[in-house]
Design a protein around this motif. Structure first.
Motif, PDB file in Angstrom:
ATOM      1  N   HIS A   3     -20.931 -19.151  17.198  1.00  0.00           N
ATOM      2  CA  HIS A   3     -19.948 -19.107  18.276  1.00  0.00           C
ATOM      3  C   HIS A   3     -19.873 -20.479  18.931  1.00  0.00           C
ATOM      4  CE1 HIS A   3     -19.309 -14.816  18.203  1.00  0.00           C
ATOM      5  NE2 HIS A   3     -20.614 -14.645  18.081  1.00  0.00           N
ATOM      6  N   SER A   4     -18.662 -20.861  19.297  1.00  0.00           N
ATOM      7  CA  SER A   4     -18.520 -22.137  19.994  1.00  0.00           C
ATOM      8  C   SER A   4     -18.839 -21.931  21.471  1.00  0.00           C
ATOM      9  CB  SER A   4     -17.103 -22.685  19.835  1.00  0.00           C
ATOM     10  OG  SER A   4     -16.171 -21.797  20.413  1.00  0.00           O
ATOM     11  N   VAL A   5     -19.452 -22.923  22.041  1.00  0.00           N
ATOM     12  CA  VAL A   5     -19.755 -22.882  23.475  1.00  0.00           C
ATOM     13  C   VAL A   5     -18.520 -23.346  24.220  1.00  0.00           C
ATOM     14  CG1 VAL A   5     -21.214 -23.828  25.294  1.00  0.00           C
ATOM     15  CG2 VAL A   5     -22.194 -23.309  23.054  1.00  0.00           C
ATOM     16  N   PRO A   6     -18.086 -22.596  25.220  1.00  0.00           N
ATOM     17  CA  PRO A   6     -16.886 -23.015  25.939  1.00  0.00           C
ATOM     18  C   PRO A   6     -17.096 -24.342  26.658  1.00  0.00           C
ATOM     19  CG  PRO A   6     -17.970 -21.206  27.075  1.00  0.00           C
ATOM     20  CD  PRO A   6     -18.682 -21.385  25.770  1.00  0.00           C
ATOM     21  N   VAL A   7     -16.050 -25.102  26.722  1.00  0.00           N
ATOM     22  CA  VAL A   7     -16.069 -26.341  27.493  1.00  0.00           C
ATOM     23  C   VAL A   7     -15.458 -25.992  28.842  1.00  0.00           C
ATOM     24  CG1 VAL A   7     -15.248 -28.710  27.641  1.00  0.00           C
ATOM     25  CG2 VAL A   7     -15.816 -27.729  25.411  1.00  0.00           C
ATOM     26  N   LEU A   8     -16.320 -25.900  29.849  1.00  0.00           N
ATOM     27  CA  LEU A   8     -15.890 -25.450  31.163  1.00  0.00           C
ATOM     28  C   LEU A   8     -15.722 -26.615  32.128  1.00  0.00           C
ATOM     29  CD1 LEU A   8     -18.273 -22.393  31.570  1.00  0.00           C
ATOM     30  CD2 LEU A   8     -15.893 -22.381  30.825  1.00  0.00           C
ATOM     31  N   THR A   9     -14.713 -26.484  32.967  1.00  0.00           N
ATOM     32  CA  THR A   9     -14.461 -27.452  34.027  1.00  0.00           C
ATOM     33  C   THR A   9     -14.268 -26.679  35.323  1.00  0.00           C
ATOM     34  OG1 THR A   9     -13.321 -28.913  32.481  1.00  0.00           O
ATOM     35  CG2 THR A   9     -12.933 -29.301  34.820  1.00  0.00           C
ATOM     36  N   LEU A  10     -14.951 -27.136  36.373  1.00  0.00           N
ATOM     37  CA  LEU A  10     -14.741 -26.560  37.693  1.00  0.00           C
ATOM     38  C   LEU A  10     -13.916 -27.552  38.499  1.00  0.00           C
ATOM     39  CD1 LEU A  10     -15.291 -24.272  39.732  1.00  0.00           C
ATOM     40  CD2 LEU A  10     -17.270 -25.605  40.502  1.00  0.00           C
ATOM     41  N   TYR A  11     -12.713 -27.137  38.856  1.00  0.00           N
ATOM     42  CA  TYR A  11     -11.855 -27.965  39.699  1.00  0.00           C
ATOM     43  C   TYR A  11     -12.170 -27.626  41.145  1.00  0.00           C
ATOM     44  CZ  TYR A  11      -9.281 -29.274  35.561  1.00  0.00           C
ATOM     45  OH  TYR A  11      -8.951 -29.788  34.337  1.00  0.00           O
ATOM     46  N   GLN A  12     -12.469 -28.663  41.923  1.00  0.00           N
ATOM     47  CA  GLN A  12     -12.803 -28.457  43.328  1.00  0.00           C
ATOM     48  C   GLN A  12     -12.408 -29.675  44.149  1.00  0.00           C
ATOM     49  OE1 GLN A  12     -17.046 -28.224  44.202  1.00  0.00           O
ATOM     50  NE2 GLN A  12     -17.515 -29.016  42.179  1.00  0.00           N
ATOM     51  N   ARG A  13     -12.663 -29.583  45.441  1.00  0.00           N
ATOM     52  CA  ARG A  13     -12.358 -30.696  46.336  1.00  0.00           C
ATOM     53  C   ARG A  13     -13.540 -30.948  47.258  1.00  0.00           C
ATOM     54  NH1 ARG A  13      -7.636 -30.813  48.631  1.00  0.00           N
ATOM     55  NH2 ARG A  13      -6.574 -29.209  47.491  1.00  0.00           N
ATOM     56  N   ASP A  14     -13.532 -32.113  47.878  1.00  0.00           N
ATOM     57  CA  ASP A  14     -14.566 -32.452  48.856  1.00  0.00           C
ATOM     58  C   ASP A  14     -14.465 -31.515  50.060  1.00  0.00           C
ATOM     59  OD1 ASP A  14     -15.703 -34.632  47.499  1.00  0.00           O
ATOM     60  OD2 ASP A  14     -14.171 -35.997  48.244  1.00  0.00           O
ATOM     61  N   ASP A  15     -15.591 -31.311  50.723  1.00  0.00           N
ATOM     62  CA  ASP A  15     -15.635 -30.514  51.951  1.00  0.00           C
ATOM     63  C   ASP A  15     -14.945 -29.164  51.775  1.00  0.00           C
ATOM     64  OD1 ASP A  15     -16.990 -32.573  53.332  1.00  0.00           O
ATOM     65  OD2 ASP A  15     -15.078 -33.599  53.646  1.00  0.00           O
ATOM     66  N   CYS A  16     -15.365 -28.437  50.739  1.00  0.00           N
ATOM     67  CA  CYS A  16     -14.737 -27.160  50.393  1.00  0.00           C
ATOM     68  C   CYS A  16     -15.807 -26.071  50.384  1.00  0.00           C
ATOM     69  CB  CYS A  16     -14.064 -27.298  49.029  1.00  0.00           C
ATOM     70  SG  CYS A  16     -13.450 -25.763  48.312  1.00  0.00           S
ATOM     71  N   PRO A  17     -15.915 -25.287  51.453  1.00  0.00           N
ATOM     72  CA  PRO A  17     -16.925 -24.226  51.494  1.00  0.00           C
ATOM     73  C   PRO A  17     -16.773 -23.219  50.350  1.00  0.00           C
ATOM     74  CG  PRO A  17     -16.038 -24.603  53.685  1.00  0.00           C
ATOM     75  CD  PRO A  17     -15.194 -25.391  52.729  1.00  0.00           C
ATOM     76  N   LEU A  18     -15.539 -22.916  49.955  1.00  0.00           N
ATOM     77  CA  LEU A  18     -15.336 -21.992  48.835  1.00  0.00           C
ATOM     78  C   LEU A  18     -15.869 -22.590  47.536  1.00  0.00           C
ATOM     79  CD1 LEU A  18     -11.752 -20.599  49.556  1.00  0.00           C
ATOM     80  CD2 LEU A  18     -13.967 -19.550  50.081  1.00  0.00           C
ATOM     81  N   CYS A  19     -15.740 -23.897  47.389  1.00  0.00           N
ATOM     82  CA  CYS A  19     -16.266 -24.571  46.201  1.00  0.00           C
ATOM     83  C   CYS A  19     -17.786 -24.480  46.175  1.00  0.00           C
ATOM     84  CB  CYS A  19     -15.806 -26.026  46.158  1.00  0.00           C
ATOM     85  SG  CYS A  19     -14.006 -26.197  46.108  1.00  0.00           S
ATOM     86  N   ASP A  20     -18.405 -24.622  47.345  1.00  0.00           N
ATOM     87  CA  ASP A  20     -19.857 -24.469  47.432  1.00  0.00           C
ATOM     88  C   ASP A  20     -20.267 -23.053  47.037  1.00  0.00           C
ATOM     89  OD1 ASP A  20     -19.980 -27.091  48.330  1.00  0.00           O
ATOM     90  OD2 ASP A  20     -20.110 -26.517  50.442  1.00  0.00           O
ATOM     91  N   GLN A  21     -19.504 -22.064  47.475  1.00  0.00           N
ATOM     92  CA  GLN A  21     -19.779 -20.674  47.095  1.00  0.00           C
ATOM     93  C   GLN A  21     -19.625 -20.497  45.582  1.00  0.00           C
ATOM     94  OE1 GLN A  21     -17.686 -17.679  49.381  1.00  0.00           O
ATOM     95  NE2 GLN A  21     -17.779 -18.953  51.218  1.00  0.00           N
ATOM     96  N   ALA A  22     -18.595 -21.117  45.012  1.00  0.00           N
ATOM     97  CA  ALA A  22     -18.360 -21.009  43.571  1.00  0.00           C
ATOM     98  C   ALA A  22     -19.533 -21.589  42.788  1.00  0.00           C
ATOM     99  CB  ALA A  22     -17.062 -21.712  43.187  1.00  0.00           C
ATOM    100  N   LEU A  23     -20.068 -22.703  43.250  1.00  0.00           N
ATOM    101  CA  LEU A  23     -21.233 -23.295  42.578  1.00  0.00           C
ATOM    102  C   LEU A  23     -22.418 -22.332  42.601  1.00  0.00           C
ATOM    103  CD1 LEU A  23     -20.967 -26.949  43.903  1.00  0.00           C
ATOM    104  CD2 LEU A  23     -20.633 -26.189  41.541  1.00  0.00           C
ATOM    105  N   HIS A  24     -22.607 -21.650  43.722  1.00  0.00           N
ATOM    106  CA  HIS A  24     -23.682 -20.664  43.830  1.00  0.00           C
ATOM    107  C   HIS A  24     -23.450 -19.505  42.857  1.00  0.00           C
ATOM    108  CE1 HIS A  24     -26.844 -18.253  45.600  1.00  0.00           C
ATOM    109  NE2 HIS A  24     -25.980 -17.264  45.699  1.00  0.00           N
ATOM    110  N   VAL A  25     -22.216 -19.038  42.768  1.00  0.00           N
ATOM    111  CA  VAL A  25     -21.877 -17.943  41.850  1.00  0.00           C
ATOM    112  C   VAL A  25     -22.121 -18.369  40.406  1.00  0.00           C
ATOM    113  CG1 VAL A  25     -19.958 -16.544  40.942  1.00  0.00           C
ATOM    114  CG2 VAL A  25     -20.253 -16.814  43.417  1.00  0.00           C
TER     115      VAL A  25
END
Length: 82
Positions: A3-25
């Motif tokens: 199986h190929s490993v997916p190439v994942l990208t997380l698009y986010q912005r600076d000072d983004c509390p939701l982005c911080d939550q996404a990193l935790h998830v």
């Protein structure tokens, strides 16, 4: 069959509390390695992702997982890409 490993990208912005939550998830889901792309100061990315960040993108499969997502959703998204 390998199986190929997916190439994942997380698009986010600076000072983004939701982005911080996404990193935790992503950590909780034990997501495979991913690259981070900051959309700040990139006009094209701001237009595409501005109000949607954070967004997890499977580059190989041309699919995106919009916030909000939880660990189960991340595992399903990654599993579907494998």
């Amino acid at each position: 069959m390998q199986h190929s490993v997916p190439v994942l990208t997380l698009y986010q912005r600076d000072d983004c509390p939701l982005c911080d939550q996404a990193l935790h998830v992503l950590a909780t889901a034990r997501a495979p390695d991913f690259q981070t792309v900051w959309i700040d100061d990139d006009e094209a990315l701001e237009e595409r992702y501005g109000i949607r960040v954070p967004v997890l993108r499977d580059e190989a499969g041309n699919r995106e997982l919009d916030w909000p997502f939880d660990a189960a959703a991340v595992r399903a998204f990654v599993g579907a890409a494998a």
